[in-house]
Structures are given as structure tokens and as C-alpha cells.
Design a protein around this motif. Structure first.
Motif, PDB file in Angstrom:
ATOM      1  N   MET A   1       0.813  -1.225  -0.052  1.00 55.83           N
ATOM      2  CA  MET A   1       0.069   0.005  -0.082  1.00 55.83           C
ATOM      3  C   MET A   1       0.888   1.239   0.203  1.00 55.83           C
ATOM      4  O   MET A   1       1.828   1.352   0.879  1.00 55.83           O
ATOM      5  CB  MET A   1      -0.823  -0.017   1.313  1.00 55.83           C
ATOM      6  N   ASN A   2       0.834   1.960  -0.946  1.00 59.35           N
ATOM      7  CA  ASN A   2       1.346   3.381  -0.720  1.00 59.35           C
ATOM      8  C   ASN A   2       0.456   4.383  -1.315  1.00 59.35           C
ATOM      9  O   ASN A   2       0.099   4.655  -2.353  1.00 59.35           O
ATOM     10  CB  ASN A   2       2.716   3.370  -1.625  1.00 59.35           C
ATOM     11  N   ILE A   3       0.067   5.263  -0.276  1.00 58.64           N
ATOM     12  CA  ILE A   3      -0.591   6.551  -0.842  1.00 58.64           C
ATOM     13  C   ILE A   3       0.463   7.648  -0.645  1.00 58.64           C
ATOM     14  O   ILE A   3       1.202   7.918   0.182  1.00 58.64           O
ATOM     15  CB  ILE A   3      -1.623   6.877   0.443  1.00 58.64           C
ATOM     16  N   PRO A   4       0.525   8.310  -1.876  1.00 65.18           N
ATOM     17  CA  PRO A   4       1.648   9.357  -1.906  1.00 65.18           C
ATOM     18  C   PRO A   4       1.157  10.539  -0.746  1.00 65.18           C
ATOM     19  O   PRO A   4       0.065  10.864  -0.631  1.00 65.18           O
ATOM     20  CB  PRO A   4       1.273   9.823  -3.283  1.00 65.18           C
ATOM     21  N   ASN A   5       2.191  11.183  -0.447  1.00 64.68           N
ATOM     22  CA  ASN A   5       1.936  12.566   0.218  1.00 64.68           C
ATOM     23  C   ASN A   5       1.166  13.372  -0.137  1.00 64.68           C
ATOM     24  O   ASN A   5       1.183  13.513  -1.541  1.00 64.68           O
ATOM     25  CB  ASN A   5       3.362  12.933   0.679  1.00 64.68           C
ATOM     26  N   TYR A   6       0.436  14.206   0.265  1.00 67.66           N
ATOM     27  CA  TYR A   6      -0.541  15.027  -0.167  1.00 67.66           C
ATOM     28  C   TYR A   6      -0.128  16.526   0.217  1.00 67.66           C
ATOM     29  O   TYR A   6       0.148  16.714   1.454  1.00 67.66           O
ATOM     30  CB  TYR A   6      -2.096  14.837   0.468  1.00 67.66           C
TER      31      TYR A   6
ATOM     32  N   TYR B   1       0.096  20.552   0.474  1.00 65.74           N
ATOM     33  CA  TYR B   1      -0.669  21.849   0.478  1.00 65.74           C
ATOM     34  C   TYR B   1       0.242  22.952   0.154  1.00 65.74           C
ATOM     35  O   TYR B   1      -0.302  24.050   0.407  1.00 65.74           O
ATOM     36  CB  TYR B   1      -1.404  21.822   1.751  1.00 65.74           C
TER      37      TYR B   1
ATOM     38  N   GLN C   1       2.278  23.835  -2.418  1.00 67.71           N
ATOM     39  CA  GLN C   1       2.521  24.318  -3.834  1.00 67.71           C
ATOM     40  C   GLN C   1       1.846  25.695  -4.083  1.00 67.71           C
ATOM     41  O   GLN C   1       0.759  25.863  -3.834  1.00 67.71           O
ATOM     42  CB  GLN C   1       2.146  23.229  -4.949  1.00 67.71           C
TER      43      GLN C   1
ATOM     44  N   GLY D   1      -4.146  28.074  -4.809  1.00 66.26           N
ATOM     45  CA  GLY D   1      -5.485  27.007  -5.288  1.00 66.26           C
ATOM     46  C   GLY D   1      -5.707  26.279  -3.821  1.00 66.26           C
ATOM     47  O   GLY D   1      -5.077  26.560  -2.846  1.00 66.26           O
ATOM     48  N   PRO D   2      -6.839  25.747  -3.996  1.00 72.39           N
ATOM     49  CA  PRO D   2      -7.402  24.824  -2.796  1.00 72.39           C
ATOM     50  C   PRO D   2      -6.461  23.828  -2.176  1.00 72.39           C
ATOM     51  O   PRO D   2      -6.686  23.463  -1.071  1.00 72.39           O
ATOM     52  CB  PRO D   2      -8.709  24.551  -3.309  1.00 72.39           C
ATOM     53  N   GLY D   3      -5.622  23.354  -3.124  1.00 73.32           N
ATOM     54  CA  GLY D   3      -4.761  22.380  -2.631  1.00 73.32           C
ATOM     55  C   GLY D   3      -3.426  22.774  -2.197  1.00 73.32           C
ATOM     56  O   GLY D   3      -2.541  22.369  -1.837  1.00 73.32           O
TER      57      GLY D   3
ATOM     58  N   TYR E   1      -2.788  25.125   0.389  1.00 75.00           N
ATOM     59  CA  TYR E   1      -2.714  25.545   1.740  1.00 75.00           C
ATOM     60  C   TYR E   1      -1.990  24.371   2.549  1.00 75.00           C
ATOM     61  O   TYR E   1      -2.169  23.270   2.550  1.00 75.00           O
ATOM     62  CB  TYR E   1      -4.019  25.601   2.454  1.00 75.00           C
TER      63      TYR E   1
ATOM     64  N   ILE F   1      -1.533  23.049   6.313  1.00 76.50           N
ATOM     65  CA  ILE F   1      -2.680  22.758   7.614  1.00 76.50           C
ATOM     66  C   ILE F   1      -2.912  23.972   8.337  1.00 76.50           C
ATOM     67  O   ILE F   1      -3.798  24.252   8.941  1.00 76.50           O
ATOM     68  CB  ILE F   1      -2.217  21.379   8.260  1.00 76.50           C
ATOM     69  N   GLU F   2      -1.657  24.721   8.898  1.00 79.15           N
ATOM     70  CA  GLU F   2      -1.633  25.845   9.827  1.00 79.15           C
ATOM     71  C   GLU F   2      -2.716  26.757   9.044  1.00 79.15           C
ATOM     72  O   GLU F   2      -3.456  27.486  10.096  1.00 79.15           O
ATOM     73  CB  GLU F   2      -0.319  26.197   9.889  1.00 79.15           C
TER      74      GLU F   2
ATOM     75  N   LEU G   1      -5.067  26.361   7.232  1.00 81.48           N
ATOM     76  CA  LEU G   1      -6.666  26.133   7.245  1.00 81.48           C
ATOM     77  C   LEU G   1      -7.198  26.040   8.878  1.00 81.48           C
ATOM     78  O   LEU G   1      -8.328  25.836   8.753  1.00 81.48           O
ATOM     79  CB  LEU G   1      -6.848  24.451   6.797  1.00 81.48           C
TER      80      LEU G   1
END
Lengths: 586, 200
Positions: free
Chosen positions: B1-6, B8, B10, B18-20, B22, B24-25, B27
């Protein structure tokens, strides 16, 4: 809308898949619509060898679906990359309507109906579902019909997106989508179960119940036949022993567990009967969903509760039934399990969010209950858990009472003292943590005047007139931000390659190769710490860990007695199997 | 299982987020609820001696006490404040009292009336002990209860180290306006005085 425009492509997608209880889904087909270009992709997946995804999954595109964990599970099953940006209209619909009455539930039809949109195409067509669940192979006509059925869902989803896009706080919605990706991974992992022991229990369940009853009922004579509790026999027993018993407003005798609990506190002879009734009530094991690989998998049902917590099925999820059944959880050979939970999470959240310095100091001391007693002047500064255990217990009960919204009467019962004593304790809490109480009052006032409450990342509870308990509102910031914390921790852990196998209330359960134990646990600790800092603006919460290595079981010392007892009886029924070799977590 | 890092982090080419994009701080929304959504309204303020079981404090600030003429209508358990020009005309029925601002441990405020000695300087133990209680309550948490045998109030000081009281942020005038709302005798034709004269 500007936020949506920043993506070069926006794909609305839906999979059809087959799935059996406890197993991972097998994708059958996919339909997807790119809404800027109007391009459709209808992809038959069953029987295809490693087809590539028909859409990009990188940071420039947005993946829109309804209940994303299912669609992401299909990506995982196909070994496709998981989309970086996931917008789940289910979680956003839940967030927009959490606390409000709904016309037709939380499904896709319910969401369309809520906004007064055409529900055409979104209806679950039984014949089509049956056709899909029947499994393959499907002929050409059947394939075409299934693809069209799948396409109609995407058309409905597109209608919903068009309506909802102006209502969605997209950056925070993507954070929720990020959690749905973690959920898909966690569900896929599943919890390892000792299927042999489970089968031993379930296949001997009637005899097991009889044996349990006959052992305890010998001193009472209340059960009729071998399994039926007779209220009239119980009433006769009470009369003979001159024991008063609570009654319901209807006049009938109260046979609830609460009544048994209260009365067994006063009449200890009743306790074994209460324990028996509890045990019998929780011996429903046939619904646990176990996959072919011996792992328990159940939908975690994220964002289902008002606080945004997961709400998995109590009967299907191994953490739903009685806690002694966790003895069925056993890591496979060469692996171990670690259960990590935040210490006094609600107290820590309350302290940090309210900014109450005394409360934060108490949390940071490592023993908030003793610290509270010291701050209130009830014990000397050099008091310890050992020297002042009774006082600490009282102040601990008080802290928990505040968290649960208990009044002096309930707290008095808990600490075995008078309501006057309890009232003083509660007053001490108010005096010691004034800022917290002012903040809590403000939370309530804010909710009642503005009509909503929101977490740090935007999970929203809407307040309908007269329907929300003030206690629920006061607790919302602690519980809902606790849920935010757990979601973030799950995201971090999964993304860092930790095998999370279940989120449980305020804890996560991970599985690791035994040789990699320390690294895995340290990494999980780090994920939990970071999650707490993000939610609490830099204030870290501590975590505790319990581990178990194969062949031992995941069971607490408190539940070990029951587990052994049950397995001993099962062993006797089967003809004297050596239950002691089953092992127990140390 | 590998979920790529997401990610915020860029930024879009033109520098807009863009909405992607941000962290986390960024938000995180405040949870301080620091501006109270409601303000406690002073709807009623009792004018009375403190309950014998209740510990109380008296505001030590001079601007939070006043000497005034009052009239008790015992049948209705009501206390009226009498304006000076009227008080001069009805000295036989009024009392001159110091009105103190008091507060209980539950942060409920009240007006504590203590009668001054008469024009002839005569005092009585009830009033004397009430006055002493008010003065002690300026620095200590006290309660007072009637000792019928001794003919005065007994005063008890709290033994614990109790926190300082929380005082309202209203002026004493605002507090008095609420405490004596509709109970101000500003003329000899006031219905209460008419009743006392037997005219009503």
C-alpha cells in the motif's frame, strides 16, 4: 468558481464493484466525466489486465466522488495511484447538513433531494445491483447495461456538484478528502482475527450460553428452561430476600442494565446475575465480518456522528461487541500490534482551546487529576499518586464528571459521598479553571446565537431550535476537535507507510513487522503528536501505547478473566482442549 | 500500500493560492470564542440582607455605596428608595441606610441595605452587627446569621482561601437603576404613600 478553476481537470467518477462481507472490493467498471471538456471515460475493468487510470491523479486535477473511501479502495485494488485531491460530496453534504433534519438520508439521492434536484439516475436499481453482485462473467449486453447504470450515477453526481460548489469550503473539504484516502487504506488492511477461536465460540454458542447460565443461575433459579430469563422468577426472588427494585413508569419491573448496576452496588449478591446478563447480551458474534484472509473489515463510516467521528457497525466491527472479544485480535506470525491513544485527550483539548493556563499546566504535569487537587488546595504541593490516592480519585471523578456533564447527584454516586461533597468538588473545578468555564459559557452562547459550532478545520454542527442539548454543545469542541485530531493522525500515519488497521475512538491500532517495532511505534507517536499540535495550535498531547506480539492476543488485563473463562468452557464443551495455550498479552 | 503524500504547499504560477496549496496551519480556524456572543443582562437585583447560609463580599470602592432614604413595605417584601425632597416630609416612616453592593460566591450581586443610627445617634445591635459584617466583607468572605438570643447577627468568616470575587463591570448607578426599577418614590402622591395614608 475560482477555487475550482485552479485545477486543470476536474473528474467526477464512480466505480461499480463486487464485494462480499469482510473482503475488499473487486472493481467491475468505472465511468468518469471531466467537467471542463465534457470528456467521458467508460471503462470496463473486470477481467482486464492492469489497465491504467483514464484520468490524471496528480496535484493539478481534482477527483470528485460520493463516499470516497469506496472509490479509493477501487484505486488500491487496481494498484492505481491515489488521486492527490479528493473532493467527497458525501462528507461535504454531511458537513453542510450535520444536525439538520433530512428529507431522504445521506445517500446520493438524499443529497439531491435535499437541494431539490432531480434524483433521476441516482436510484439504486435492484436488478442492476443484483446483476453486479452476481459476479462475472457478464455478456456484452450486461456490460453495456452496467456501464450505463454507472454513468447515470456520475450524471447525478455532476448535478450535485454544480449545485454544491458554491457551498463548499474547498481547501478544508480537501483535507476531509485526504482522510477518506486514509480510511480506504485502513479498511483495506483489516484487523487480524484468530478465526479458529472465533469459530470455536460461534459453533458452540448455544451450549456456551447454557453453561454460563447454569453456572450462575444455580444460586438464583431465575432462568426458565436453559436460556430464558423470567421476570416473575426474579420478582419472587426479590420478594423473598426483601429487596426493593425500581419500576418503569408503566408499572413493570425495570430490567435494564442500569437498574441491575444500581442495585448491585447496594446488594452485591446481585452482581453475578448482572454480569451474566451483560455477557449474554453481548454474545452476538455471527455478524462480525471476517474476510477470507482472516481479517475483520467493516466500513468505518467516517463523518457519521454529529461530532464527525467514525461510526462503524457495532455488530460487524471487532471493536463494537464486548471488550473481552478483543481477545480474538491476534497479530499474524512475525508481526505485532500497537494500540496508541492520547492521554486525557479531552482534558488537554479543553485546556488548550480555552487557553486556561492553570488547566494547561495541569495537563503538562502528566497527572492532571493530582495537579487539579493541588491547584484547588486540597492536597499539599508534594502530594503524589501514592500518598494521596483517595483525593486524586475524587478529583479525577470530578474532571470526568465535568467532561460528561454530570451533576452533583451523579458525581456523588460515583465518589460514594453526599451531593454536598460533590457540589463542592464541582465548584472547585469552576473556581480553579475559571477561564475554561468562561470559554465553555461562550461556546454555548455562540452556538445559541449563531446557530452553529465549528471545529478548527471546519467540521460544523448546525443547531436546530430546541433539539440540541446544552451539554452536547459544550462538549462539541472537545469531541469534534478530538475527531479532527484522530483524522489527521490517521492521515499522517498512513501517508508515512505505517500500517494502520483501525481507528478506535481516540486511539489508533497499528500493525508492524516485529523486527520494525520501534521505528513503527515511534513514527506513529510522532504522527499523533503532530496531529495534536496542528489542532491545538502548537500544544502537544501525550500518547500511551500498549503492544502485543504474535502469538499473544490483544486483550486488556481487565478482560482477561472473562476471555479465559469463556475459552475454558468452550474447551470443555469441545472435549477438554488446552485453552491455556491460547496466550495472553502481558 | 502506498498513498502518496498530499501537498498543500505548492503555489500556482501567478502566485495565487489554489485550494490544494494551503498548509494545515493555514486551514486552522480559531476556537477561542473570545468575544462573548451574549452579554449578561442585569434584569433583577435583589435588595436584601444576604441569606444566612451564603458567603458574600461587599465592594470596598466608595463609589459603590450610597446613603439613601428607603421605605420597606413588609407586606409585599419590597424596598423603595425615597428621593430626598420627599424623604424630608415622611421622616417617621423612612430609614436612612447605606446601600452596599454585595456579591455571592456564585457571582450573583445584590444590594445590601444597612440602617444608620437615627438622628438622635441611637443605634441597635442588629444594625451595628450588620454594619460590621459589611465592613468585614470588604476584605473577607463572610456570612451572617441572626442570633435571636443575643439580639444581633453573628458573623462568620470563611476558613478556606477563597478566590477574590468577580465584580460586574456596571456602574453603581446602573446597578441601582435595576435594583430599584419601578420602586422609586419621587413624590408625596406616589401610590405607596397614598396607601400608607389610607387614601387608597
Amino acid at each position: 468558481m475560482k477555487d475550482f478553476d485552479t485545477f486543470s481537470e476536474i473528474w467526477v467518477a464512480d466505480f461499480e464493484f463486487t464485494v462480499t462481507l469482510g473482503n475488499n472490493p473487486t472493481p467491475v467498471c468505472l465511468t468518469a466525466l471531466e467537467i471542463k471538456s465534457g470528456r467521458w471515460e467508460l471503462l470496463w475493468l473486470d477481467g482486464q489486465a492492469n489497465p491504467p487510470p483514464p484520468y490524471p491523479t496528480g496535484k493539478d486535477s481534482l477527483f470528485v466522488c460520493y463516499f470516497a473511501s469506496a472509490e479509493i479502495s477501487c484505486h488500491l485494488a487496481l494498484n492505481w495511484p491515489v488521486p492527490e485531491n479528493v473532493l467527497d460530496l458525501y462528507t461535504e453534504f454531511r458537513n453542510l447538513t450535520n444536525g439538520l433534519p433530512l428529507v431522504a438520508g445521506n445517500g446520493l439521492i438524499g443529497a439531491l433531494a435535499h437541494f431539490g434536484l432531480d434524483t433521476m439516475g441516482a436510484a439504486e436499481k435492484t436488478d442492476m445491483r443484483n446483476l453486479i453482485m452476481r459476479g462475472g462473467p457478464w455478456n456484452e449486453d450486461e456490460r453495456s447495461a452496467i456501464l450505463q447504470y454507472c454513468k447515470s450515477d456520475v450524471e447525478a453526481l455532476y448535478r450535485l456538484l454544480t449545485h454544491m460548489e458554491t457551498l463548499i469550503d474547498l481547501p478544508r473539504a480537501l483535507l476531509r478528502g485526504r482522510y477518506m484516502k486514509a480510511v480506504a487504506a485502513i479498511e483495506r488492511n483489516g484487523v487480524p482475527i484468530d478465526v479458529k477461536s472465533l469459530n470455536s465460540i460461534t459453533s458452540n454458542l448455544p451450549e456456551l450460553k447454557e453453561r454460563l447460565i447454569s453456572e450462575v443461575d444455580a444460586s438464583y433459579g431465575v432462568f426458565q428452561g436453559s436460556t430464558v430469563f423470567r421476570a416473575e422468577n426474579w420478582m419472587r426472588l426479590l420478594a423473598i430476600n426483601d429487596i426493593p427494585w425500581p419500576h418503569l413508569p408503566s408499572g413493570r419491573i425495570d430490567l435494564s442494565d442500569n437498574a441491575f448496576k444500581e442495585m448491585s452496588d447496594i446488594y452485591p449478591d446481585i452482581k453475578p446475575m448482572r454480569e451474566l446478563r451483560q455477557l449474554l447480551g453481548k454474545l452476538r458474534l455471527n455478524c462480525l465480518s471476517i474476510g477470507k484472509d482472516g481479517r475483520n473489515r467493516s466500513l468505518l463510516r467516517p463523518f457519521s456522528s454529529r461530532t464527525g467521528r467514525n461510526q462503524p457497525s457495532n455488530s460487524r466491527f471487532i471493536f463494537g461487541p464486548a471488550t473481552w472479544l478483543r481477545g480474538l485480535i491476534r497479530p499474524p506470525p512475525g508481526a505485532g500490534l500497537a494500540y496508541l491513544d492520547w492521554s486525557q485527550q479531552e482534558f488537554g483539548i479543553a485546556a488548550a482551546l480555552s487557553g486556561d493556563k492553570a488547566m494547561m499546566e495541569a495537563y503538562s504535569s502528566g497527572d492532571p487529576y493530582l495537579a487539579f487537587a493541588k491547584q484547588a488546595g486540597a492536597v499539599p504541593e508534594d502530594a503524589t499518586k501514592q500518598t494521596h490516592s483517595a483525593e486524586r480519585a475524587r478529583f479525577k471523578a470530578c474532571v470526568l464528571a465535568v467532561q460528561y456533564g454530570m451533576g452533583p447527584e451523579s458525581l456523588a454516586k460515583k465518589i460514594g459521598q453526599t451531593p454536598a461533597h460533590a457540589r463542592i468538588l464541582l465548584q472547585l473545578h469552576r473556581q480553579t479553571y475559571k477561564r475554561f468555564w468562561q470559554w465553555s459559557d461562550n461556546v454555548l452562547d455562540f452556538a445559541m446565537t449563531r446557530g452553529y459550532l465549528q471545529t478548527v478545520f471546519g467540521w460544523t454542527l448546525r443547531i436546530t431550535r430546541g433539539k440540541t442539548n446544552p451539554r452536547t454543545l459544550r462538549n462539541f469542541p472537545m469531541q469534534a476537535n478530538g475527531a479532527e485530531m484522530l483524522r489527521l493522525a490517521c492521515c499522517f500515519a498512513v501517508e508515512r507507510g505505517i500500517k494502520v488497521i483501525a481507528p478506535v475512538h481516540d486511539a489508533i491500532l497499528i500493525e508492524y513487522p516485529s523486527k520494525d517495532k520501534d521505528r513503527a511505534i515511534e513514527s506513529a507517536f510522532q504522527a499523533m503528536r503532530e496531529a495534536s499540535e496542528y489542532v491545538l495550535n502548537g500544544f502537544p498531547l501525550r500518547s500511551d501505547v500498549n503492544t502485543v506480539e504474535h502469538p499473544n492476543r490483544f486483550i486488556s488485563p481487565e478482560d482477561a478473566g472473562t476471555w479465559y473463562k469463556i475459552m475454558e468452557i468452550v474447551g470443555e464443551i469441545k472435549g477438554g482442549a488446552n485453552t491455556r495455550s491460547l496466550g495472553l498479552r502481558g | 500500500m502506498n498513498i502518496p503524500n498530499y501537498s498543500y504547499s505548492q503555489q500556482t504560477a501567478d502566485g495565487e493560492k489554489g485550494p490544494g496549496d494551503y498548509t494545515i496551519e493555514q486551514l486552522r480556524m480559531a476556537q477561542d470564542f473570545s468575544l462573548p456572543a451574549v452579554k449578561k443582562v442585569l434584569a433583577t437585583i435583589p435588595v436584601q440582607k444576604p441569606d444566612r447560609q451564603v458567603f458574600f463580599r461587599v465592594c470596598p470602592e466608595e463609589s459603590y455605596r450610597i446613603q439613601a432614604a428607603t421605605l420597606d413595605i413588609r407586606a409585599n417584601r419590597e424596598t423603595y428608595i425615597v428621593l430626598p425632597e420627599v424623604a424630608e416630609e415622611i421622616q417617621d416612616v423612612i430609614r436612612i441606610q447605606t446601600l452596599y453592593l454585595g456579591v455571592t460566591r456564585q457571582e450573583d450581586i445584590f444590594i445590601f441595605p444597612v440602617t444608620l443610627p437615627g438622628v438622635d445617634g441611637k443605634d441597635n445591635p442588629w444594625n451595628e452587627s450588620s454594619r460590621e459584617a459589611a465592613e468585614r466583607a470588604m476584605t473577607k468572605w463572610v456570612r451572617m446569621s441572626a442570633d435571636m438570643a443575643a439580639g444581633c447577627y453573628k458573623i462568620y468568616e470563611a476558613l478556606g482561601e477563597l478566590p477574590e470575587p468577580v465584580w460586574p463591570d456596571h456602574t453603581f448607578q446602573q446597578i441601582l437603576n435595576v435594583a430599584f426599577k419601578n420602586r422609586v418614590i419621587d413624590s408625596l402622591e406616589h401610590p405607596v404613600l397614598q396607601q400608607l395614608r389610607g387614601e387608597l
